[in-house]
Design a protein around this motif. Structure first.
Motif, mmCIF file in Angstrom:
data_model
loop_
_atom_site.group_PDB
_atom_site.id
_atom_site.type_symbol
_atom_site.label_atom_id
_atom_site.label_comp_id
_atom_site.label_asym_id
_atom_site.label_seq_id
_atom_site.Cartn_x
_atom_site.Cartn_y
_atom_site.Cartn_z
ATOM 1 N N ASP A 9 44.941 25.945 15.848
ATOM 2 C CA ASP A 9 44.307 26.893 14.934
ATOM 3 C C ASP A 9 44.432 28.340 15.421
ATOM 4 O O ASP A 9 44.296 29.279 14.644
ATOM 5 N N GLU A 10 44.729 28.539 16.704
ATOM 6 C CA GLU A 10 44.854 29.884 17.264
ATOM 7 C C GLU A 10 46.295 30.377 17.344
ATOM 8 O O GLU A 10 46.526 31.577 17.453
ATOM 9 N N SER A 12 48.904 30.785 15.321
ATOM 10 C CA SER A 12 49.478 31.748 14.376
ATOM 11 C C SER A 12 49.019 33.168 14.694
ATOM 12 O O SER A 12 49.780 34.124 14.540
ATOM 13 N N LYS A 13 47.798 33.332 15.166
ATOM 14 C CA LYS A 13 47.305 34.665 15.538
ATOM 15 C C LYS A 13 48.118 35.238 16.700
ATOM 16 O O LYS A 13 48.448 36.422 16.709
#
Length: 128
Positions: A9-10, A12-13
């Motif tokens: 979930d992290e 792509s950032k």
């Protein structure tokens, strides 16, 4: 900075704020999913000539592939891109479109289907 393992979930950032993604593999990189993830985020990938990664990168820009796996080749490749901000910016703009043009599920499925049908007709005696 080395920030350790990050969750899916992290990722792509982190891709979105990166200038470059370095894939310094010494051994086989089978498909290169992380290479495609970085490119899809608009991040140029510099990689060693190992596994499927060169196959992914060479049609985008052959210069993205290091000459070898040795640290000196990796250093030379990184410095070459960091010294040319204009080329890096132009390449960043091309990365996402390259993935869309070549590696969406529709494109991959279509290519796989073509290969399957070509080989199927070879073995069933019908070349068409």
């Amino acid at each position: 900075k080395f920030l350790g393992v990050k969750g899916m979930d992290e990722l792509s950032k982190f891709y979105q704020v990166a200038d470059l993604f370095i894939m310094p593999s010494e051994y086989s990189e089978w498909f290169g999913l992380s290479t495609l993830e970085a490119l899809a985020s608009g991040v140029p990938v510099l990689a060693t000539p190992v596994g499927a990664t060169p196959e992914i990168l060479e049609t985008l820009d052959r210069n993205l592939i290091f000459e070898g796996t040795d640290a000196r080749y990796i250093k030379q490749g990184i410095l070459k891109f960091l010294d040319n901000n204009k080329k890096l910016e132009q390449l960043s703009l091309k990365c996402r479109q390259y993935v869309i043009d070549n590696f969406t599920w529709e494109k991959v499925l279509s290519k796989a289907e073509d290969i399957f049908l070509k080989n199927y007709h070879k073995y069933d005696g019908n070349e068409n």
